[in-house]
Design a protein around this motif. Structure first.
Motif, PDB file in Angstrom:
ATOM      1  N   TRP A  75       0.837  -1.210   0.000  1.00  0.00           N
ATOM      2  CA  TRP A  75       0.000   0.000   0.000  1.00  0.00           C
ATOM      3  C   TRP A  75       0.867   1.254   0.000  1.00  0.00           C
ATOM      4  CZ3 TRP A  75      -4.316   2.708  -0.545  1.00  0.00           C
ATOM      5  CH2 TRP A  75      -4.477   3.899   0.158  1.00  0.00           C
ATOM      6  N   TYR A  79       1.701   0.329  -4.579  1.00  0.00           N
ATOM      7  CA  TYR A  79       0.475   0.895  -5.144  1.00  0.00           C
ATOM      8  C   TYR A  79       0.692   2.292  -5.741  1.00  0.00           C
ATOM      9  CZ  TYR A  79      -3.954   3.512  -4.621  1.00  0.00           C
ATOM     10  OH  TYR A  79      -5.023   4.361  -4.787  1.00  0.00           O
ATOM     11  N   LYS A  83       0.645   3.150  -9.831  1.00  0.00           N
ATOM     12  CA  LYS A  83      -0.308   4.158 -10.301  1.00  0.00           C
ATOM     13  C   LYS A  83       0.411   5.275 -11.049  1.00  0.00           C
ATOM     14  CE  LYS A  83      -2.446   6.475  -7.081  1.00  0.00           C
ATOM     15  NZ  LYS A  83      -3.395   6.949  -6.044  1.00  0.00           N
ATOM     16  N   ILE A 104      -6.658   4.823   7.204  1.00  0.00           N
ATOM     17  CA  ILE A 104      -5.808   4.713   6.012  1.00  0.00           C
ATOM     18  C   ILE A 104      -4.478   5.425   6.274  1.00  0.00           C
ATOM     19  CG2 ILE A 104      -5.548   5.480   3.620  1.00  0.00           C
ATOM     20  CD1 ILE A 104      -8.406   4.840   3.118  1.00  0.00           C
ATOM     21  N   ALA A 130      -9.562  -1.062   4.549  1.00  0.00           N
ATOM     22  CA  ALA A 130      -9.768   0.209   3.839  1.00  0.00           C
ATOM     23  C   ALA A 130      -8.708   0.388   2.752  1.00  0.00           C
ATOM     24  CB  ALA A 130      -9.734   1.377   4.824  1.00  0.00           C
ATOM     25  N   GLU A 131      -7.460   0.057   3.073  1.00  0.00           N
ATOM     26  CA  GLU A 131      -6.369   0.182   2.098  1.00  0.00           C
ATOM     27  C   GLU A 131      -6.508  -0.845   0.979  1.00  0.00           C
ATOM     28  OE1 GLU A 131      -3.435   1.754   5.671  1.00  0.00           O
ATOM     29  OE2 GLU A 131      -3.521  -0.376   5.153  1.00  0.00           O
ATOM     30  N   LYS A 133      -9.291  -2.274  -0.066  1.00  0.00           N
ATOM     31  CA  LYS A 133     -10.413  -1.874  -0.931  1.00  0.00           C
ATOM     32  C   LYS A 133     -10.012  -0.750  -1.886  1.00  0.00           C
ATOM     33  CE  LYS A 133     -13.983  -3.122   2.430  1.00  0.00           C
ATOM     34  NZ  LYS A 133     -15.002  -2.609   3.385  1.00  0.00           N
ATOM     35  N   LYS A 134      -9.253   0.208  -1.396  1.00  0.00           N
ATOM     36  CA  LYS A 134      -8.819   1.329  -2.229  1.00  0.00           C
ATOM     37  C   LYS A 134      -7.955   0.843  -3.386  1.00  0.00           C
ATOM     38  CE  LYS A 134      -8.020   5.711  -3.261  1.00  0.00           C
ATOM     39  NZ  LYS A 134      -9.041   6.475  -4.034  1.00  0.00           N
ATOM     40  N   MET A 135      -6.998  -0.042  -3.096  1.00  0.00           N
ATOM     41  CA  MET A 135      -6.128  -0.569  -4.149  1.00  0.00           C
ATOM     42  C   MET A 135      -6.933  -1.322  -5.197  1.00  0.00           C
ATOM     43  SD  MET A 135      -2.631  -1.791  -2.176  1.00  0.00           S
ATOM     44  CE  MET A 135      -3.384  -2.784  -0.888  1.00  0.00           C
ATOM     45  N   ASP A 136      -7.955  -2.061  -4.735  1.00  0.00           N
ATOM     46  CA  ASP A 136      -8.762  -2.866  -5.635  1.00  0.00           C
ATOM     47  C   ASP A 136      -9.732  -2.009  -6.459  1.00  0.00           C
ATOM     48  OD1 ASP A 136      -9.599  -5.833  -6.211  1.00  0.00           O
ATOM     49  OD2 ASP A 136     -11.486  -4.765  -5.914  1.00  0.00           O
ATOM     50  N   THR A 137     -10.437  -1.097  -5.806  1.00  0.00           N
ATOM     51  CA  THR A 137     -11.424  -0.281  -6.528  1.00  0.00           C
ATOM     52  C   THR A 137     -10.760   0.687  -7.500  1.00  0.00           C
ATOM     53  OG1 THR A 137     -11.517   1.297  -4.687  1.00  0.00           O
ATOM     54  CG2 THR A 137     -13.176  -0.436  -4.730  1.00  0.00           C
ATOM     55  N   ASP A 138      -9.516   1.089  -7.200  1.00  0.00           N
ATOM     56  CA  ASP A 138      -8.766   1.937  -8.131  1.00  0.00           C
ATOM     57  C   ASP A 138      -8.255   1.150  -9.336  1.00  0.00           C
ATOM     58  OD1 ASP A 138      -9.166   4.154  -6.621  1.00  0.00           O
ATOM     59  OD2 ASP A 138      -7.081   4.422  -5.994  1.00  0.00           O
TER      60      ASP A 138
END
Length: 380
Positions: A75, A79, A83, A104, A130-131, A133-138
């Motif tokens: 993360w 990540y 990105k 986060i 939370a971290e 989910k953020k990596m996955d949804t992004d």
């Protein structure tokens, strides 16, 4: 098609006991720059699966970047860097290791934006939901399953060691205190294992029938060690008394239930947390057997990794259940004596090209290893 295996990113020069699992951040970024410059197309496992059925569509520029275990530094470092260069990858998560905190945490991107310093980053530990989910949804790091536990278990009554505080047996604390797993990198849990505890032959959880030592024999070994501090006497005592305290192996039904927990429950939790279908499985440490593979199919996985011992096997991926063949790269070269950190920022690029079949870079890797072998010899 190249499928690369990473674990940690950014802790290669830390004090972490398993820092050899980590990739240097500068080397990782240099590789990402190279992949972008050379127009490699980072794909996800859904794309890979589709291409297995249509090999004529493979161009040679597809590459899969995978990250095992869900380390916090994925993360913090991997990540944001992925990105930054428009790349993506897959991260394999063990739900039992997910950090229960909800805050986060800062990443290297916050350092770039001058919101904090690099020294203020927390890097050792595991990512929280939370971290993740953020990596996955992004759609930067696609989350898939790494089973529930990542445990090691005993698989025979052959005693191989006695616990005296050795760091390499930290997994014993995972087994006795699974609720503390998310904090195993940020706190010393070795004191949870009594000195004198016998260590029997062991292997990865999903590739064995578990052996349970006799509790009385374990107790007597701990007592003997407390009196003598002599490992050899404990081993001799255990070997002589195994016939009287044989312990037991798990039954077929116990093994089946354990495998189902590992494979069904991890998939269920990930799907519920991320609100998506989880189709792919990475076997921790390459540990599996015929039963666990069959249960993985029953659980609904459509592909799983193969172990390093089968890395040179020619795969037939024509069936619906496919196998994922990866190779690992990192910042260390291993000799019989130790693991050596390689300082060159180009090392990951050299390794990637060498492992991809480029003879020039294969020879560079051989030359680097030869230098470390000579260093080992001269420092005897």
């Amino acid at each position: 098609m190249n499928i690369i295996m990473f674990h940690s990113v950014g802790n290669a020069q830390s004090d972490w006991y398993r820092k050899w699992l980590s990739t240097d951040i500068d080397q990782f970024e240099a590789l990402c720059q190279y992949l972008k410059k050379k127009k490699y197309h980072t794909i996800l496992l859904d794309d890979w699966y589709h291409l297995q059925n249509f090999p004529q569509k493979i161009t040679g520029k597809e590459i899969l970047l995978t990250f095992d275990d869900g380390f916090l530094d994925n993360w913090v470092f991997a990540y944001p860097i992925l990105k930054k260069y428009g790349l993506k990858g897959t991260i394999f998560i063990n739900p039992e290791f997910v950090d229960p905190n909800i805050k986060i945490r800062m990443t290297i991107e916050d350092v770039w934006n001058k919101k904090c310093t690099k020294e203020e980053l927390t890097t050792l530990g595991y990512a929280n939901w939370a971290e993740i989910k953020k990596m996955d949804t992004d759609k930067v790091l696609d989350v898939q399953s790494h089973s529930m536990s990542h445990n090691f278990y005993f698989n025979s009554n052959k005693v191989v060691d006695i616990f005296e505080g050795q760091q390499e047996y930290d997994w014993m604390a995972w087994n006795s205190h699974p609720e503390l797993k998310p904090f195993s990198l940020s706190e010393n849990q070795l004191n949870l294992i009594p000195e004198g505890t016998p260590i029997f032959s062991n292997y990865r959880a999903l590739g064995l029938r578990r052996y349970f030592p006799d509790e009385e024999l374990t107790k007597k070994s701990i007592e003997l060690y407390s009196k003598t501090k002599d490992k050899s006497k404990c081993i001799e005592y255990i070997e002589n008394n195994i016939p009287n305290f044989p312990g037991r192996f798990e039954t077929d039904s116990e093994m089946d239930a354990r495998f189902r927990y590992e494979l069904f429950e991890s998939k269920l939790i990930l799907e519920k947390q991320l609100d998506k279908k989880v189709n792919f499985l990475c076997w921790p440490g390459g540990g599996y057997n015929e039963l666990s593979i069959n249960i993985s199919k029953e659980a609904g996985y459509i592909a799983s990794t193969i172990s390093s011992r089968e890395v040179n096997v020619d795969l037939d991926n024509s069936s619906s259940y496919k196998r994922i063949q990866r190779f690992g790269i990192g910042s260390f070269l291993t000799t019989k004596k130790q693991r050596h950190f390689v300082k060159s920022n180009q090392f990951l690029i050299e390794t990637f090209l060498g492992r991809s079949g480029n003879n020039f870079y294969r020879n560079i890797l051989r030359y680097r290893k030869l230098k470390f072998l000579i260093k080992d010899f001269l420092t005897k």
